[in-house]
Design a protein around this motif. Sequence first.
Motif, PDB file in Angstrom:
ATOM      1  N   ALA A 214       5.791   3.290   0.447  1.00 51.62           N
ATOM      2  CA  ALA A 214       6.861   4.286   0.566  1.00 51.62           C
ATOM      3  C   ALA A 214       6.481   5.625  -0.043  1.00 51.62           C
ATOM      4  N   LEU A 215       5.322   5.701  -0.680  1.00 48.07           N
ATOM      5  CA  LEU A 215       4.861   6.955  -1.273  1.00 48.07           C
ATOM      6  C   LEU A 215       4.156   7.809  -0.219  1.00 48.07           C
ATOM      7  N   PRO A 216       4.119   9.128  -0.408  1.00 46.42           N
ATOM      8  CA  PRO A 216       3.328   9.984   0.491  1.00 46.42           C
ATOM      9  C   PRO A 216       1.843   9.625   0.399  1.00 46.42           C
ATOM     10  N   ASP A 217       1.098   9.971   1.445  1.00 47.05           N
ATOM     11  CA  ASP A 217      -0.318   9.609   1.509  1.00 47.05           C
ATOM     12  C   ASP A 217      -1.105  10.084   0.289  1.00 47.05           C
ATOM     13  N   ALA A 218      -0.832  11.294  -0.166  1.00 49.63           N
ATOM     14  CA  ALA A 218      -1.576  11.830  -1.308  1.00 49.63           C
ATOM     15  C   ALA A 218      -1.342  10.991  -2.552  1.00 49.63           C
ATOM     16  N   GLN A 219      -0.101  10.562  -2.766  1.00 51.58           N
ATOM     17  CA  GLN A 219       0.198   9.736  -3.931  1.00 51.58           C
ATOM     18  C   GLN A 219      -0.391   8.338  -3.788  1.00 51.58           C
ATOM     19  N   VAL A 220      -0.439   7.834  -2.564  1.00 54.26           N
ATOM     20  CA  VAL A 220      -1.090   6.537  -2.336  1.00 54.26           C
ATOM     21  C   VAL A 220      -2.544   6.597  -2.793  1.00 54.26           C
ATOM     22  N   GLU A 221      -3.225   7.650  -2.424  1.00 52.62           N
ATOM     23  CA  GLU A 221      -4.626   7.793  -2.814  1.00 52.62           C
ATOM     24  C   GLU A 221      -4.775   7.961  -4.325  1.00 52.62           C
ATOM     25  N   GLU A 222      -3.845   8.665  -4.947  1.00 52.35           N
ATOM     26  CA  GLU A 222      -3.884   8.809  -6.400  1.00 52.35           C
ATOM     27  C   GLU A 222      -3.728   7.460  -7.087  1.00 52.35           C
ATOM     28  N   VAL A 223      -2.800   6.646  -6.591  1.00 54.41           N
ATOM     29  CA  VAL A 223      -2.583   5.320  -7.165  1.00 54.41           C
ATOM     30  C   VAL A 223      -3.827   4.460  -7.002  1.00 54.41           C
ATOM     31  N   ILE A 224      -4.418   4.476  -5.820  1.00 54.30           N
ATOM     32  CA  ILE A 224      -5.615   3.662  -5.572  1.00 54.30           C
ATOM     33  C   ILE A 224      -6.741   4.086  -6.498  1.00 54.30           C
ATOM     34  N   ALA A 225      -6.900   5.392  -6.709  1.00 52.65           N
ATOM     35  CA  ALA A 225      -7.940   5.872  -7.623  1.00 52.65           C
ATOM     36  C   ALA A 225      -7.641   5.471  -9.063  1.00 52.65           C
ATOM     37  N   ASP A 226      -6.374   5.585  -9.464  1.00 53.55           N
ATOM     38  CA  ASP A 226      -5.997   5.281 -10.845  1.00 53.55           C
ATOM     39  C   ASP A 226      -6.137   3.794 -11.174  1.00 53.55           C
ATOM     40  N   THR A 227      -5.972   2.937 -10.181  1.00 53.39           N
ATOM     41  CA  THR A 227      -5.990   1.495 -10.436  1.00 53.39           C
ATOM     42  C   THR A 227      -7.274   0.816  -9.944  1.00 53.39           C
ATOM     43  N   ALA A 228      -8.247   1.601  -9.521  1.00 53.57           N
ATOM     44  CA  ALA A 228      -9.474   1.023  -8.953  1.00 53.57           C
ATOM     45  C   ALA A 228     -10.164   0.070  -9.932  1.00 53.57           C
TER      46      ALA A 228
ATOM     47  N   PRO B 226      -9.638  -1.186  -2.284  1.00 55.67           N
ATOM     48  CA  PRO B 226      -8.958   0.035  -1.815  1.00 55.67           C
ATOM     49  C   PRO B 226      -8.724   0.050  -0.310  1.00 55.67           C
ATOM     50  N   ASP B 227      -9.720  -0.391   0.468  1.00 51.70           N
ATOM     51  CA  ASP B 227      -9.556  -0.395   1.923  1.00 51.70           C
ATOM     52  C   ASP B 227      -8.467  -1.379   2.359  1.00 51.70           C
ATOM     53  N   LEU B 228      -8.392  -2.529   1.680  1.00 51.19           N
ATOM     54  CA  LEU B 228      -7.353  -3.505   2.012  1.00 51.19           C
ATOM     55  C   LEU B 228      -5.966  -2.939   1.705  1.00 51.19           C
ATOM     56  N   LEU B 229      -5.837  -2.242   0.576  1.00 55.91           N
ATOM     57  CA  LEU B 229      -4.557  -1.629   0.239  1.00 55.91           C
ATOM     58  C   LEU B 229      -4.138  -0.615   1.304  1.00 55.91           C
ATOM     59  N   ARG B 230      -5.083   0.210   1.730  1.00 62.79           N
ATOM     60  CA  ARG B 230      -4.758   1.207   2.763  1.00 62.79           C
ATOM     61  C   ARG B 230      -4.315   0.516   4.060  1.00 62.79           C
ATOM     62  N   GLU B 231      -4.989  -0.554   4.415  1.00 66.17           N
ATOM     63  CA  GLU B 231      -4.633  -1.296   5.621  1.00 66.17           C
ATOM     64  C   GLU B 231      -3.218  -1.860   5.520  1.00 66.17           C
ATOM     65  N   HIS B 232      -2.888  -2.429   4.337  1.00 61.19           N
ATOM     66  CA  HIS B 232      -1.568  -3.014   4.157  1.00 61.19           C
ATOM     67  C   HIS B 232      -0.480  -1.944   4.084  1.00 61.19           C
ATOM     68  N   VAL B 233      -0.824  -0.775   3.576  1.00 65.52           N
ATOM     69  CA  VAL B 233       0.137   0.335   3.580  1.00 65.52           C
ATOM     70  C   VAL B 233       0.535   0.674   5.005  1.00 65.52           C
TER      71      VAL B 233
END
Length: 273
Positions: A159-173, A185-192
């Motif tokens: 439900a977050l904007p794309d930019a925030q999705v990427e920030e979260v993925i980077a912060d939790t990598a 990270p790729d699996l998360l993007r796919e599930h988003v």
Amino acid sequence: MDSAPQQKEAEPAGAQSVDRALGLLSSIARAGGSAVSINYLLEQSGLSRPTVRRMLLALIRAGLVEQDADSRSYALGPESYVIGLMANRRFDLLDLAIDSLMALARDSEDTCFLSIRRGAYSVCLHREDGPFPIRTHALQAGQSHPLGVGAGAMAILAALPDAQVEEVIADTAQALATGYPGYTPDLLREHVEETRARGWSANPGLYLPNSWAVGIAIIGPGGEPIGALSVAALDTRMQPERQRQIADLLKREKRTVEAKLNKKLAFKNPSTA
């Protein structure tokens, strides 16, 4: 003449100490109520042992942290509980959602959860068990996972904007790499993308085998995801058709919770128009 520059130089150091202490407090809180060792805090913070110990002593003096006399581990102190209660009075999402959780547990017969967003993480606020005798134990109240890990956390992430999705993925990598081998990270993007297309999230046992879940985000008045409702069950009870049935129940209760939230906030902040 020299006092003003000295004061300006002292402020960043003081602010840094506050940031470090609050970071340690957050690390203890994310343990979900379990006590943690100083080695755990060293790893989480990247700070030196003397610095961590000094910050912990300050938190102990404030009552925010307490240390077990035998194990020497650290847990949240009584003052943290008081602060939590005060914050809860202002914005008690659980109070608004408890009837919906009970309705979900009754109608699905399975285990239901309310989670909230905390930065790049999702924290389980409440677990409500349904009458089905075999239950999933994938999530307990107080536990925290990176956004995207689990159905509720994925619903929030999507439900977050794309930019925030990427920030979260980077912060939790790093957290994903070390603690969640089923996630990338790729699996998360796919599930988003899949979650956005469906309108609800699905976790096919990625975190705990045989424990599947469906989730949906709770959207705040400002349009931001503030939490999620989810239902978890054994994989044998989460075939595609039943997933859609559970999603319909979640959509129903999502509307109920959001309506209560809008009404409560509108009452606290009446329009002047």
